[in-house]
Design a protein around this motif. Structure first.
Motif, short mmCIF file in Angstrom:
data_model
loop_
_atom_site.label_atom_id
_atom_site.label_comp_id
_atom_site.label_asym_id
_atom_site.label_seq_id
_atom_site.Cartn_x
_atom_site.Cartn_y
_atom_site.Cartn_z
N UNK A 199 0.11 -0.84 11.48
CA UNK A 199 1.21 -0.93 12.45
C UNK A 199 2.49 -1.02 11.62
N UNK A 200 2.96 0.13 11.11
CA UNK A 200 4.10 0.10 10.20
C UNK A 200 5.35 -0.46 10.87
N UNK A 201 6.13 -1.20 10.10
CA UNK A 201 7.41 -1.68 10.65
C UNK A 201 8.30 -0.49 10.98
N UNK A 202 9.13 -0.63 12.01
CA UNK A 202 10.05 0.45 12.36
C UNK A 202 11.01 0.70 11.22
N UNK A 211 0.85 -1.19 0.00
CA UNK A 211 0.00 0.00 0.00
C UNK A 211 0.89 1.24 0.00
N UNK A 212 0.61 2.16 -0.91
CA UNK A 212 1.28 3.45 -0.89
C UNK A 212 0.38 4.41 -0.13
N UNK A 213 0.86 4.89 1.00
CA UNK A 213 0.11 5.80 1.86
C UNK A 213 0.78 7.16 1.80
N UNK A 214 0.00 8.18 1.47
CA UNK A 214 0.54 9.53 1.35
C UNK A 214 -0.11 10.41 2.40
N UNK A 215 0.72 11.04 3.20
CA UNK A 215 0.30 11.98 4.24
C UNK A 215 1.42 12.99 4.40
N UNK A 216 1.87 13.20 5.66
CA UNK A 216 3.02 14.07 5.88
C UNK A 216 4.24 13.49 5.17
N UNK A 217 4.30 12.16 5.16
CA UNK A 217 5.37 11.44 4.47
C UNK A 217 4.73 10.40 3.57
N UNK A 218 5.51 9.93 2.61
CA UNK A 218 5.05 8.80 1.80
C UNK A 218 5.48 7.54 2.53
N UNK A 219 4.57 6.58 2.64
CA UNK A 219 4.83 5.35 3.38
C UNK A 219 4.44 4.18 2.50
N UNK A 220 5.30 3.18 2.41
CA UNK A 220 4.98 1.95 1.69
C UNK A 220 4.79 0.85 2.72
N UNK A 221 3.57 0.33 2.79
CA UNK A 221 3.22 -0.68 3.79
C UNK A 221 2.97 -2.03 3.15
N UNK A 222 3.61 -3.08 3.65
CA UNK A 222 3.23 -4.41 3.15
C UNK A 222 1.79 -4.70 3.57
N UNK A 223 0.99 -5.20 2.66
CA UNK A 223 -0.41 -5.47 2.98
C UNK A 223 -0.50 -6.87 3.59
#
Length: 164
Positions: A158-161, A128-140
């Motif tokens: 619960x994004x990985x560190x 999942x590409x999540x866009x907010x303050x930062x761009x975040x790539x999350x494994x689904x």
């Protein structure tokens, strides 16, 4: 949730008799022909699909109203959409990508992370590409995305560190 789901795209002409090469986005590629008439994204064109054979990079097909190679070439890049009601219902832990795009994403403490902009699959599972303050790539995965609530229009993640 959208009323139509993108199930494929026309990759170009195949042969000289108006056959097209289809790229199916269905989990079982041949299912693209089982959803009845498919439309272009704007809904202005409608096609019935008859699969002919497997071809390199997709499926060979005949589309209603397409009789020449020139007509088939003119459709290159057109996406094909099926009405949601024609598609099978999914188990509770599976989702159509179209239903996830645009959902708000929060961390497990309730802080907003952004909104799902896109979903990628490079062979090892959906990202999942999540866009907010930062761009975040999350494994689904269940570990990174424990909750998807379509009714509330949100995802708990619960994004990985990032320092691991």
């Amino acid at each position: 949730m959208s009323e139509k789901i993108c199930v494929g795209a026309i990759a170009g002409a195949f042969g000289v008799q108006g056959e097209v090469r289809l790229k199916s986005f269905c989990s079982e590629p041949r299912d693209i022909a089982s959803y009845g008439a498919l439309t272009s994204e704007d809904g202005k064109r409608s096609f019935t699909v008859k699969l002919t054979r497997p071809v390199t990079g997709g499926l060979g097909a005949r589309l209603s109203g397409v009789a020449t190679r020139e007509q088939a070439e003119a459709l290159k890049g057109v996406t094909l959409w099926a009405p949601r009601e024609a598609l099978p219902s999914l188990p509770d832990d599976e989702f159509y990508h179209a239903d996830l795009i645009g959902l708000d994403v929060f961390d497990t403490g309730g802080a907003p992370l952004g909104r799902v902009r896109a979903i990628f699959d490079h062979g090892a599972g959906d990202i999942l590409e999540v866009v907010g303050k930062e761009q975040l790539l999350l494994p689904f995965t269940k570990a990174a995305v424990p909750t998807v609530d379509l009714t509330a229009g949100r995802i708990i993640a619960d994004p990985p560190d990032s320092d691991e």
